[in-house]
Scaffold this motif. Structure first.
Motif, PDB file in Angstrom:
ATOM      1  N   TRP A 232       0.822  -1.221   0.000  1.00 41.80           N
ATOM      2  CA  TRP A 232       0.000   0.000   0.000  1.00 41.80           C
ATOM      3  C   TRP A 232       0.854   1.269   0.000  1.00 41.80           C
ATOM      4  CZ3 TRP A 232      -1.002  -4.196   3.132  1.00 41.80           C
ATOM      5  CH2 TRP A 232      -0.294  -4.248   4.335  1.00 41.80           C
TER       6      TRP A 232
ATOM      7  N   ILE C   4       0.749  -5.634  12.251  1.00 46.69           N
ATOM      8  CA  ILE C   4      -0.585  -5.820  12.788  1.00 46.69           C
ATOM      9  C   ILE C   4      -0.683  -7.245  13.294  1.00 46.69           C
ATOM     10  CG2 ILE C   4      -3.017  -5.903  12.212  1.00 46.69           C
ATOM     11  CD1 ILE C   4      -2.442  -3.870   9.989  1.00 46.69           C
ATOM     12  N   ARG C 252      -6.430  -2.908  -5.932  1.00 45.26           N
ATOM     13  CA  ARG C 252      -6.607  -3.752  -4.730  1.00 45.26           C
ATOM     14  C   ARG C 252      -5.270  -4.203  -4.136  1.00 45.26           C
ATOM     15  NH1 ARG C 252     -11.995  -4.712  -4.429  1.00 45.26           N
ATOM     16  NH2 ARG C 252     -13.123  -4.982  -6.371  1.00 45.26           N
ATOM     17  N   GLU C 253      -4.242  -4.328  -4.963  1.00 43.69           N
ATOM     18  CA  GLU C 253      -2.938  -4.731  -4.423  1.00 43.69           C
ATOM     19  C   GLU C 253      -2.412  -3.679  -3.446  1.00 43.69           C
ATOM     20  OE1 GLU C 253       0.120  -5.401  -7.343  1.00 43.69           O
ATOM     21  OE2 GLU C 253       1.569  -6.077  -5.849  1.00 43.69           O
ATOM     22  N   HIS C 254      -2.897  -2.472  -3.589  1.00 42.93           N
ATOM     23  CA  HIS C 254      -2.281  -1.355  -2.870  1.00 42.93           C
ATOM     24  C   HIS C 254      -3.209  -0.746  -1.818  1.00 42.93           C
ATOM     25  CE1 HIS C 254       0.833  -1.884  -5.798  1.00 42.93           C
ATOM     26  NE2 HIS C 254      -0.078  -1.840  -6.745  1.00 42.93           N
ATOM     27  N   ILE C 255      -4.134  -1.533  -1.335  1.00 44.63           N
ATOM     28  CA  ILE C 255      -4.973  -1.070  -0.230  1.00 44.63           C
ATOM     29  C   ILE C 255      -4.669  -1.917   0.992  1.00 44.63           C
ATOM     30  CG2 ILE C 255      -6.814  -0.110  -1.649  1.00 44.63           C
ATOM     31  CD1 ILE C 255      -8.348  -2.724  -1.282  1.00 44.63           C
ATOM     32  N   LYS C 256      -4.890  -1.345   2.152  1.00 43.16           N
ATOM     33  CA  LYS C 256      -4.604  -2.078   3.383  1.00 43.16           C
ATOM     34  C   LYS C 256      -5.615  -3.205   3.581  1.00 43.16           C
ATOM     35  CE  LYS C 256      -2.110   1.585   5.612  1.00 43.16           C
ATOM     36  NZ  LYS C 256      -2.098   2.616   6.649  1.00 43.16           N
ATOM     37  N   PRO C 257      -5.241  -4.191   4.402  1.00 48.10           N
ATOM     38  CA  PRO C 257      -6.144  -5.343   4.582  1.00 48.10           C
ATOM     39  C   PRO C 257      -7.511  -4.968   5.147  1.00 48.10           C
ATOM     40  CG  PRO C 257      -3.946  -5.848   5.411  1.00 48.10           C
ATOM     41  CD  PRO C 257      -3.947  -4.389   5.061  1.00 48.10           C
ATOM     42  N   THR C 258      -7.619  -3.796   5.728  1.00 49.41           N
ATOM     43  CA  THR C 258      -8.898  -3.396   6.336  1.00 49.41           C
ATOM     44  C   THR C 258      -9.832  -2.724   5.338  1.00 49.41           C
ATOM     45  OG1 THR C 258      -7.807  -1.340   6.958  1.00 49.41           O
ATOM     46  CG2 THR C 258      -7.916  -3.087   8.624  1.00 49.41           C
ATOM     47  N   ARG C 260     -12.143  -2.259   1.925  1.00 46.44           N
ATOM     48  CA  ARG C 260     -12.923  -3.012   0.949  1.00 46.44           C
ATOM     49  C   ARG C 260     -13.396  -2.036  -0.125  1.00 46.44           C
ATOM     50  NH1 ARG C 260     -11.084  -6.085   3.725  1.00 46.44           N
ATOM     51  NH2 ARG C 260     -11.924  -7.822   4.905  1.00 46.44           N
ATOM     52  N   ILE C 261     -13.358  -2.491  -1.373  1.00 45.50           N
ATOM     53  CA  ILE C 261     -13.938  -1.716  -2.476  1.00 45.50           C
ATOM     54  C   ILE C 261     -14.865  -2.662  -3.221  1.00 45.50           C
ATOM     55  CG2 ILE C 261     -13.463  -0.288  -4.505  1.00 45.50           C
ATOM     56  CD1 ILE C 261     -10.545  -0.103  -3.573  1.00 45.50           C
ATOM     57  N   ARG C 286     -14.957   1.039   1.750  1.00 45.46           N
ATOM     58  CA  ARG C 286     -15.073   0.902   3.209  1.00 45.46           C
ATOM     59  C   ARG C 286     -13.687   0.816   3.837  1.00 45.46           C
ATOM     60  NH1 ARG C 286     -20.424  -2.600   4.522  1.00 45.46           N
ATOM     61  NH2 ARG C 286     -20.913  -3.319   2.430  1.00 45.46           N
ATOM     62  N   HIS C 383      -9.654  -2.923  14.478  1.00 45.12           N
ATOM     63  CA  HIS C 383     -10.152  -2.927  13.107  1.00 45.12           C
ATOM     64  C   HIS C 383     -11.276  -3.945  12.980  1.00 45.12           C
ATOM     65  CE1 HIS C 383      -6.835  -0.438  11.717  1.00 45.12           C
ATOM     66  NE2 HIS C 383      -6.032  -1.203  12.410  1.00 45.12           N
ATOM     67  N   MET C 385     -14.396  -6.005  11.033  1.00 39.77           N
ATOM     68  CA  MET C 385     -14.752  -6.528   9.728  1.00 39.77           C
ATOM     69  C   MET C 385     -16.259  -6.549   9.668  1.00 39.77           C
ATOM     70  SD  MET C 385     -12.094  -9.568   9.173  1.00 39.77           S
ATOM     71  CE  MET C 385     -12.727  -9.877   7.520  1.00 39.77           C
TER      72      MET C 385
ATOM     73  N   ARG D 252      -7.684 -10.573  -6.503  1.00 36.53           N
ATOM     74  CA  ARG D 252      -7.298  -9.959  -5.225  1.00 36.53           C
ATOM     75  C   ARG D 252      -8.502  -9.628  -4.344  1.00 36.53           C
ATOM     76  NH1 ARG D 252      -1.931  -9.002  -5.655  1.00 36.53           N
ATOM     77  NH2 ARG D 252      -1.114  -8.382  -7.678  1.00 36.53           N
TER      78      ARG D 252
END
Lengths: 486, 486, 486, 486
Positions: A232, C4, C252-258, C260-261, C286, C383, C385, D252
């Motif tokens: 990210w 994390i 999506r590769e570059h968003i944090k695990p938390t 959602r798109i 989100r 965080h 879900m 992803r």
């Protein structure tokens, strides 16, 4: 009407036949033409030696040092006045003989293609593993053109014709398009007519336009990051590049049938575990004309900004170079056609035909051997297909007459090992000599017949119209030491 | 040689002119032709009434209940023997008069297009908001063809010609291609020649092939999941669909210039927060011929499996239907051309031309009004561009002669409100009557001249060659109540 | 440290148990709590009737006319002062009883979900084919909250407690998030504490944050063209839309695990043979917090420009609405937790458990029936879900205490027919009554214990910090008659 | 429950502190530990010399000939019995001293990273332009481990402890993961406990799992064609590759937050004007555990078939190699932690801190210098983030105790020139000596305390459970001369 009809107009073709047949009948013996034929025959061994050396040098675009030397030294030895390193290109040169008008030019290429090194055998067998090879027959091209110029020189020397013959040593046709910078330098400004030929799998007057083309590169600049630990924090140029190519492929629905777009991904990252911060792609756009090409080119360039925005990276678009479609001169071509018909087809030995058939077998083509018959001159199609050449740019500044001569078996896949093989042995040598004869015969026509030159120029002027030629070439020196990898 | 030349062969066209001009001179008065012209004129009010009613019914493919009734009831009232609900299609029918050979058929379409409802005013103004409209002029199409058949019936009735005239009420041309099932049913097996026309913005003998086409749908079946809580439990048909279209767009580089692929995403998920478990896409592939079409079609179908594998979902490919390109009959067309030249162009009032120019203004076209002049018959291009029709399939089982007649202003965008407006008023009515005359005159030629019929059939037989026609139509009944949304 | 850790801290949980167990021991009889329990029991039939009617109205977001009337009329009949149509929303209302401080609010939702209509049977069986259904149990939600408010009203009426109870009828939670406009209107400004619950498959104090979320739509505007005749004259919004979604998926590769798109393609063209000139997509982003959400949101919005440039079309981005994550109040939650432990689990009949197990069987879940046991209060995860709620926005302007109560079998897939079935019969009714009791008991605590209110407010103030709340809501009125299709 | 909570359990951490503090108090003087510390100090110059030589050799994976020789020759000179070229890897070796049980192993890596050559200056300045460099500090790694082994050897030699010490020279950690083949060869079968360390920017007992990982390559094989003349005769592997990556990016959305997928496009065609017939991509999949990894890996592999079908080409998937996540041994780690606390932090000179701060300035990090303080042992997270190591595979066949020791400034970007600089000067040397001491002290614990070894083994056995280790390694010899370009 917006409809395009794809068809072959047989009646017109038939009429063309009758015209040329009758023209053929009018042909009378011409001592100067017989002289140039003899000149070429007399120098056959020397020409073969030059050609074979260039063939074995295997030098690619802008690196043709030995090849350029072989040709320019030979020209010098024949009495031509040679100017080397023209237009900022170390391997470009001009060799001139005679003085005054008309000035008739002739083009000679000599660069090889990467990865095609091959022995003179009818099966794939590299001469030097991984090395370049003459897969386009340019060793024959440059040599035959110089042979034709030398034959004309002999006539000028003997005082049988008046004027100037000028040979252009034109490097880097396969990549970068060296003639662009030679045209930009004004080297063709005082020339009346230019002649040109190309090795081929058939023999004919070349009257198709080819395609206009432009090459540019897009570079993307982003932010590297560990692909596992914190992707990210990366801004991926790999993403930008892939989105860019996706955009290009979607755009294909919206280009005319005459347009082609292709690209080469040159750098999409260097290791698997890093978000790449630099990527580069080489893009080529073609159309059957400059006018059709330009809006598509600008569109494909503009897409780079879109891809950069999508991937949140920076980008840079750089023009590499590009060529115009050929401005065909049918008046000059008709003169060439007569000489072809007068020369008739090339004769081959049984061994040569066997060699040709083996190549055809190895490349999955019909085993019909070598074909060199002279068909009537073709119609010039509104929209060409196929390849492109930087002769196109020359043809927009000076009327250009073009020949194709058989140097390889019918159906041979071009830019392949099979062309390299044929170009290094007797099949290629015969085509070379044939081309030198046909070209010098037509140059004799141009020197002897001022009206022909005028008519050739008149057609050129009319077809060019108001267009002020401007080459697709970036400012600054030619990319001699470019790091552009293709 | 693999090259395609795109050009217009002017000489051939000019020769075409001279032939037709001399033909025109030979034209003598023909009482039967005068009779059919009079028949059409006599029924002009009735025909106009039928056409206007169909126009106002605004019924789309396979739902043309009232429109089919209007035509079939009128035919019955004129003495035709009517068979309704043929080929499993409630709105398809055959109306026949006379007996014995020759049997000359004529086609009549009557379906509207979704979303084009429009008043007879020269600016966009829906008759019924959101309703369908006759944006292809099929209200005129079906009516004129029946008018032509009726004129022939009058001659048979009077004993002036012998044989059978048969009107085919052919629904669903705009979608699904109703004629496919009528051909499959064998309804054209005993016919000698078929005639056909189409409303247009010009008047001419229609001798282009159009494009062969196939429609199929791809459905993907996956696994739904909450898009935020556990997207990893979802198998997304949205992904499959998007990968599929991406694949199609990449494939565009590798199709010939004559091929077209387009698609309509019909269902890519229903809400934003669920991984979709069902998606559907309608795909259309076209080429200038059936032979070129088939391998591309199979390729694009095969891609669905690839997309399904990539997205880990299931898929199903279903043929919807498809059409052949038209097998053009130039012998029959030449007969029609003579009749057009004999009839000359349609006359319009100043009001009609004003109306036409307002439409042209509103649609951004040159304001040159209505054009109905008769040009020489065109060459038939090897590769057509443009649209497709299910008349193509009829043309592969029986020789077919086709007309375009002016029913709308020059340059009118087809399938638009502007065509609906013109089709519901005097401009359309005039074109309808003109078509009825030209068609019935040519049918007179066919009834009167057995040699013409033989020549027409001979050309058909030669061009068809060994091909055994097989329509692009799935097994089972026509998709009368299909949920396919387009 | 950037790492994390995903884990469950058992020790902490165990300590939580011991605290709550000891708290439970201190619990003394409380007459007011007994009174509110009795109030709910007394009104059970009336409440059930209101709930069942809302269940049968099946009204979706902003269209809950009858449902809002059922609740507001009932409130009015009980003596509440009702203000309808607040915040520009016809179906939003406030029902108030009492006067002075404290003011304790309680939220009630009542909108259904599209396509989920279902009978009260343990297998899929629509009540009205294709109609909406209460797949989130909001018929119970609104009714129980009003039941709790009514129980408090009884105490105020009797003078046993002082202050004001206020019921908020909050429409459109499933789509558009109606509370946003109620917060914007300032309707919560004078409230001390708000209570809230949600139907669930378990019973517990709700102390997780949920996810912040934003909804926006992107529209693309291009140029239509015939997809076969001249696709090169089209500028395709379908292409823009697909390139946009491709860009999102690469991102999506570059968003944090938390983060959602997700997106819903709403319009990608209407017919197969036209290059589309309009396309629309609904995008949802989100993250576990507003701060994390905003940069991703802005990034995904910005991509629209890139896609538009790539496809050479225009675009427009419009904010629809969005919610904050919940600001959890553990002080208030602890008070609620004590009341749950005092109430204990819900009792079910054998028939109810059988019904539950059949639903579990039909939905592929373990057949363990209904679960309503009271576990210790959970830790609040850094965080979250899962889902999102517009209660989040209320929680940033007033301290909010939240409950989940069992109204459906354990493991039931939410937003499914199974929830609709349970919400319309005794299982749902029991959960509704239970929620009304737990909520009103906790409201009793708030009315009786000013120190509790102060502590609740102190935690709220500390956690909110400097943040000045601003909702993700566009200017102008709520989208009551929006054509946004989801 | 399917929810994952991301949080830090402070209470547990605090308890950890108190335990280790009390443990520290119990620490008594241990003559053997003092002896190993002295051994390391005595050999400091020799070790520094070995390390600096390896640093200057700059040898990458499987090409570490001189580096392996430097270590193995030194070991031999100290009296170790050396076996070179083990497991089919020329640069892998084992150096052993002593006999009988216990057998305590220690791992030493020594490969460099491409393109990172750097001088020992605090700004970017390559030692050899374009050459590899020790950006991961493996020159220190191998040397320190051997130094620790040598210290133990001294004790065995003196008879102060009993058993065997065995040093593993493990090449190719940065690429290919050399230990995989050493494990496959059974070289760890008779070992009781293995120790290991890694250069770092902090000092601590390493108790995180890292990520399991698999590397595979996908090759596509198609059909070349001239990109302009007949692209329809090409079957493009470039298309296949791009469709494959598009598929991966869509996927992803459907991977858990712990999964990472990255790829490196290695060959997407060689020239701009040819449809490519060969393409290759290196794909890496990671997850926090082997179990999570496998289904994602298989899914991403399976996608290759889909891409191949879409582009109508052939494909081949080849496993390169892969690693397990580390099976953490907290019992052994606790012993190491005590030794760290006993040793305390490393002392640095002012010059070293200045050098460190300059590096931090040059790399944009807070200028806080070197940090080597000993924090309490961390919790082992359920799901790790960050990198991967082939020590993981060793840890599944023998209990493994791991250390991180400070060899670079706090915050230094790893795999960068800055690590190379620090690894070649006193900062690195100090970390190397510190690691050698901490490791040999812990080995003393293992030799002295059979119960500790038993407890370490018991934890290992319990955590491993039923799992029968199988490495992610293809059949056949290691890829020593692989043409895999990364």
């Amino acid at each position: 009407m917006n409809k395009i009809n794809y068809r072959i107009s047989l009646l017109v073709a038939l009429m063309g036949v009758s015209i040329s047949v009758s023209a053929q009948k009018k042909q009378k013996p011409n001592p100067q033409k017989e002289a140039v034929i003899a000149s070429v025959d007399n120098r056959f061994e020397e020409l073969t030696d030059v050609s074979d050396r260039i063939w074995s040098f295997e030098e690619i675009a802008f690196q043709e040092t030995q090849s350029a030397a072989a040709l320019s030294d030979y020209a010098e030895s024949l009495g031509f006045k040679v100017t080397r390193g023209v237009a900022g290109i170390p391997t470009a040169f001009v060799a001139e003989y005679g003085s005054g008008k008309p000035i008739i030019g002739i083009l000679g290429e000599f660069d090889a293609l990467p990865g095609l090194s091959q022995n003179t055998v009818p099966y794939k067998s590299p001469l030097h593993e991984g090395a370049p090879g003459h897969g386009c027959g340019h060793n024959l091209f440059g040599t035959a053109s110089l042979g034709a110029a030398a034959a004309i020189k002999d006539l000028i020397e003997k005082g049988e014709i008046q004027g100037t013959v000028r040979f252009y040593g034109t490097p880097a046709e396969e990549k970068f398009f060296g003639k662009l910078w030679m045209v930009r330098e004004g080297l063709f400004e005082d020339v009346d007519v230019v002649m040109d030929w190309h090795p081929a799998a058939e023999t004919k007057t070349a009257v198709q336009k080819g395609l206009a083309l432009v090459d540019f590169q897009v570079e993307f600049f982003g932010q590297a990051a560990h692909a596992s630990a914190d992707p990210w924090n990366g801004r991926s140029t790999g993403d930008a590049l892939e989105l860019y190519t996706t955009g290009i492929n979607y755009y294909r629905e919206h280009i005319k049938p005459t347009v082609r777009i292709h690209y080469h991904i040159q750098d999409a990252g260097k290791v698997v575990n890093v978000v790449p911060d630099y990527s580069r792609i080489w893009v080529r756009v073609r159309d059957s004309s400059r006018e059709g090409l330009i809006p598509v080119w600008k569109r494909v360039e503009a897409m780079a900004e879109g891809a950069a925005i999508m991937a949140n990276v920076e980008y840079k678009v750089s023009l590499i170079s590009g060529v115009h479609e050929v401005l065909v001169n049918r008046t000059g071509s008709a003169a060439l056609q007569k000489n072809l018909e007068s020369l008739g087809p090339i004769s081959y030995t049984e061994e040569e035909q066997d060699f040709a058939k083996k190549i055809q077998e190895a490349t999955g083509k019909p085993q019909i051997g070598l074909v060199s018959k002279i068909d009537p001159m073709e119609e010039t199609a509104e929209h060409s297909m196929g390849g492109s050449t930087d002769v196109g740019d020359v043809s927009w500044v000076v009327p250009t007459i073009r020949l194709s001569a058989t140097t390889a078996p019918n159906g041979t896949p071009w830019h392949s090992w099979a062309v390299v093989a044929s170009s290094g042995m007797s099949i290629g040598h015969k085509g070379m000599a044939y081309a030198a004869k046909a070209l010098s015969m037509t140059m004799v026509d141009l020197f002897q017949n001022p009206e022909l030159v005028e008519n050739v120029k008149a057609e050129f002027k009319e077809k060019k119209g108001d267009y002020v030629y401007k080459g697709f070439v970036p400012d600054g020196p030619p990319p001699i030491n470019s790091n552009l990898q293709d």
